[in-house]
Structures are given as C-alpha cells and as structure tokens.
Design an enzyme around this catalytic site. Structure first.
Site, PDB file in Angstrom:
ATOM      1  N   HIS A 195       0.890  -1.155   0.000  1.00  0.00           N
ATOM      2  CA  HIS A 195       0.000   0.000   0.000  1.00  0.00           C
ATOM      3  C   HIS A 195       0.934   1.212   0.000  1.00  0.00           C
ATOM      4  O   HIS A 195       2.054   1.144   0.524  1.00  0.00           O
ATOM      5  CB  HIS A 195      -0.834   0.084   1.281  1.00  0.00           C
ATOM      6  N   LYS A 197     -14.775  -8.550  -0.117  1.00  0.00           N
ATOM      7  CA  LYS A 197     -14.831  -9.056   1.257  1.00  0.00           C
ATOM      8  C   LYS A 197     -16.238  -8.766   1.771  1.00  0.00           C
ATOM      9  O   LYS A 197     -16.781  -7.687   1.521  1.00  0.00           O
ATOM     10  CB  LYS A 197     -13.772  -8.368   2.128  1.00  0.00           C
ATOM     11  N   ASP A 200     -11.797 -12.103   9.889  1.00  0.00           N
ATOM     12  CA  ASP A 200     -10.772 -12.342   8.874  1.00  0.00           C
ATOM     13  C   ASP A 200      -9.452 -12.691   9.558  1.00  0.00           C
ATOM     14  O   ASP A 200      -8.756 -11.835  10.065  1.00  0.00           O
ATOM     15  CB  ASP A 200     -10.619 -11.048   8.057  1.00  0.00           C
ATOM     16  N   ASP A 210      -1.516 -12.916   1.389  1.00  0.00           N
ATOM     17  CA  ASP A 210      -2.036 -11.781   2.157  1.00  0.00           C
ATOM     18  C   ASP A 210      -2.431 -12.331   3.527  1.00  0.00           C
ATOM     19  O   ASP A 210      -3.591 -12.652   3.774  1.00  0.00           O
ATOM     20  CB  ASP A 210      -3.239 -11.143   1.464  1.00  0.00           C
TER      21      ASP A 210
HETATM   22  C1  DIG Z   1      -6.977  -7.064   2.726  1.00  0.00           C
HETATM   23  O1  DIG Z   1      -7.341  -8.375   2.377  1.00  0.00           O
HETATM   24  C2  DIG Z   1      -6.545  -6.308   1.510  1.00  0.00           C
HETATM   25  C3  DIG Z   1      -5.533  -5.276   1.859  1.00  0.00           C
HETATM   26  O2  DIG Z   1      -4.555  -5.921   2.610  1.00  0.00           O
HETATM   27  C4  DIG Z   1      -4.968  -4.900   0.524  1.00  0.00           C
HETATM   28  O3  DIG Z   1      -5.581  -3.711   0.125  1.00  0.00           O
HETATM   29  C5  DIG Z   1      -5.352  -6.017  -0.410  1.00  0.00           C
HETATM   30  C6  DIG Z   1      -4.172  -6.419  -1.236  1.00  0.00           C
HETATM   31  O4  DIG Z   1      -3.947  -7.768  -1.253  1.00  0.00           O
HETATM   32  N1  DIG Z   1      -5.882  -7.059   0.477  1.00  0.00           N
HETATM   33 MN    MN Z   2      -8.081 -10.830   4.581  1.00  0.00          MN
HETATM   34 MN    MN Z   3      -6.363  -9.313   0.661  1.00  0.00          MN
END
Ligand code: DIG
Ligand code: MN
Ligand code: MN
Length: 393
Positions: free
Chosen positions: A61, A190, A262, A294
């Site tokens: 990020h 999500k 999560d 991630d």
């Molecule tokens: C969360 O699952 C998100 C953030 O960590 C990021 O913006 C994105 C990149 O993999 N996954």
């Molecule tokens: Mn996640």
């Molecule tokens: Mn992610």
C-alpha cells in the site's frame, strides 16, 4: 530463520512467483483487543529477508512505504532507498494498492463516502499511489474497498453508493490510460469487517460490477481465500469463475476457519484439502500470476516466527503442488476420472444449438432406468484423494 526451507525439494525460488505484502510480514501483531507485540520491520529489511527465503517480490500500500504526512523530498528519499534494495536483491514489486481504510477521513468509506470531499480525497490519494506503484514497476493495481460499506442502511442508498464506486473506478481507469501506464486493476471482495457489511461482498459480485464499468477490459479480480470463506463459499469455485472469465489478475492466499473474523492465517494451515484443490486449479491451468500471501504470523510470534510464517506459506504451496502432480499421476484416480468422462459413450458432451441437434434431442431415446441406477464412484475418488493428501499413496 527456518534453515530447513532452504535445503530440500520444497525450497521456494523466484520462478515460483511467491510474493508478500509489506504489511503481511510487517504486521506488528496489533488486534482489536491488544497493542502491537512486535517492533516494526523496516521495508528494506523485509525485502532482504524475503529475498533470502526465495520469494519473487513484495507488494505494498502507499503508506506501507511512504508515511501519509511525508513531504515530496522525504517521499523521494524513501522511494529511492527502497529502489536500491530492490536492485540489490533482484526483488520485484508486481502489485501495488492504496490504503483507503486507515485515515479517519475514510470512516464512512472512501469512494462511497457520503461526503464528496472524501470521495475526492480518495481519488487524489489513489492517483498518487498509482504513480508510486508504476514507479516501482507494478503491473497490477488492487482495490480492496475495506471501508466501502455501512453499519446501517439508513446511512445511504446502496444504488447511489455503487454509482460513486463506479465513478471512481472509471475516473482512475481514464487516469491510467491518460498517463500511458501499462497497469491492470484487480478488485478484491470481502463481505464484512471492518464495516458491518461491505458493498460488492464476494468475487461474484465484483465480477458482475466489472462489466458495468467503462473499461471492463482493464479490470479483473483479486480473490482472497479468507474473504470467500467468511461468506461460506468455496474459494476454488470463485477463482475458477474468475479464471474462466479471463479475469484472474491476482490472488490473495491465506487460510481461515469458518464463521470467524478475517484471520489471514498461514496458507493451507486450516484447510489443506481446500488449499489442495485451489493449487490444483492454478497449476493445472498453468496460471502465470503471482502467488501472493495476504496473511500474517500469529500474534504470539517474535520476528523469527514471522519468517517461519513466510517460509511455511511458500513451503506448503510447494508441498501441495507436489500432491497435485501425484494426484494427476495416480493410475487408479485417473482411471476413475476417465470412466466418469466416458459416461454416455459416444454421446456428444457439448450442447451446441442447431436445428439438427433439436431433432436429435427430440428423438433421443435415453435409457432412464440405467441412468437412474448408475452411481459415480465419488466416494472412492475422494478417499483416494484424501489418501494422497494424508501421504499413504
Ligand atoms: C486485505 O485483504 C486487503 C488489503 O490488505 C490490501 O488492500 C489487499 C491487497 O492484497 N488485500
Ligand atoms: Mn483478509
Ligand atoms: Mn487481501
């Protein structure tokens, strides 16, 4: 460091395309009920350690590298120092993204905030972060709308919110085109957390939304294991839909217990059978994308535990990749699959319309009695699969 991981058949190498976000191995262990437990690891050290472990690259990020309040000179100093360590280690930056969720300004969302000033700030921040990502060599740009949602539907008309979401993505697609950047967008779904409910909750929702954009060809998907599992869905099916649509531009690998927040656990650590079928889908398709983790180490861990987490993530993927090869080479398993594929004998398995086909179907005399009696031997097939996974075949 986990020295075993560097010696055996499951030692990761850059050609395996394993990547980690700076925020993953850099996670200091803070949670809603406790302070951070680990000191921050400088981005340059993260790059060096991941290179040692055999990773291909790091993702970030904007504010994982450049603090939100850094001035232009400080920003350039930090970026140049980061470029030097990338150069020294050969590590790449395949993906970048924007932090559109930490700043209190985003508490009602970024692209979908009721406040148009916030929506402008979000696009301004995303443009600067896109510039940074391109400067570091990123070819994929992820959008995770972590704050794009509500706790109460009294707050906003979801149709208006989707319109604002679409406006922001259309604007940023035009920005990338105007700059001549070779960059693809990958949308990450999500269902909830940190918002009570997040718009475009699953990969399927996101895929439908992509086709409503002005430049759908620039936009694909970044499915995450934990996020589809939080929605109670089969992650391999979500990835298959993305792959089949030519929209699997990136993927977030981790693990998740059902019905929980999560957890972003180490890949394969909770659901080895589900992880096996995901690896099978990606490897059988020869998908060339980044295998991005991630996820983060348990809060119990010190820095050595963080590198155990990183090494274990890549090692598990390679072990499962070997299990896929074993499954594909297992004569009994393949025999069962060939029998299934041969059902119906010479019957044409593709349904392609033609007037002749209509007549064929109308006049086909199907042996319904035997169709109704035939079993499919999936119990045997799944048992053999489990025995491959359990290491007894
Ligand atoms: C969360 O699952 C998100 C953030 O960590 C990021 O913006 C994105 C990149 O993999 N996954
Ligand atoms: Mn996640
Ligand atoms: Mn992610």
């Amino acid at each position: 460091m986990n020295s075993r991981a560097t010696q055996d058949a499951y030692a990761p190498r850059p050609e395996h395309h394993f990547t980690f976000g700076l925020w993953t191995v850099g996670n200091p262990g803070r949670d809603p009920f406790g302070e951070q437990v680990r000191p921050a690891i400088p981005p340059t050290r993260i790059v060096e350690k991941l290179a040692e472990l055999g990773a291909y690259g790091v993702n970030l990020h904007d504010n994982d590298l450049v603090p939100r309040d850094a001035g232009a000179a400080e920003r350039d100093r930090i970026v140049n120092e980061f470029k030097e360590v990338l150069e020294a280690t050969g590590m790449r930056v395949p993906m970048a993204t924007t932090n559109l969720f930490s700043d209190p300004a985003f508490r009602d969302g970024a692209f979908t905030s009721n406040d148009p000033r916030v929506r402008e700030y979000a696009v301004q921040k995303a443009m600067a972060a896109i510039d940074l990502g391109v400067e570091l060599g990123a070819e994929t740009y992820v959008f995770w709308g972590g704050r794009e949602g509500v706790e109460t539907n009294a707050a906003k008309d979801p149709c208006a919110a989707l319109g604002w979401y679409r406006d922001a993505l259309n604007f940023l697609c035009e920005y990338v085109r105007s700059q001549g950047y070779q960059l693809k967008f990958a949308l990450e779904a999500k269902p909830n957390e940190p918002r009570g409910d997040i718009f475009l909750a699953t990969t399927g929702h996101m895929l439908a939304f992509i086709y409503s954009l002005d430049h759908p060809e620039m936009v694909g998907l970044n499915p995450e294991v934990a996020h589809e599992h939080m929605a109670g869905l089969d992650f391999t099916h979500a990835v298959a839909q993305a792959l089949e649509a030519g929209k699997l531009f990136h993927i977030d690998l981790n693990a998740q217990k059902p019905g929980r927040f999560d957890q972003d656990l180490r890949f394969g650590s909770e659901d080895p059978k589900a992880a096996f079928f995901l690896v099978k889908l990606l490897e059988d398709a020869k998908w060339p994308g980044m295998r991005h983790f991630d996820s983060h180490a348990y809060r119990t861990e010190d820095e050595e535990g963080v590198w155990d987490f990183a090494a274990g993530s890549m090692r598990t993927y390679l072990i499962l990749k070997e299990k896929v090869a074993q499954f594909n080479a297992d004569s009994e398993i393949q025999g069962l699959l060939q029998e299934i594929a041969a059902r119906g004998g010479a019957t044409d398995s593709r349904l392609v319309f033609s007037p002749e086909r209509v007549q064929e179907l109308r006049s086909a005399s199907l042996d319904l009695e035997s169709i109704r009696q035939d079993g499919y031997a999936y119990e045997r097939l799944d048992q053999l699969t489990m025995e491959v996974l359990l290491g007894v075949r």
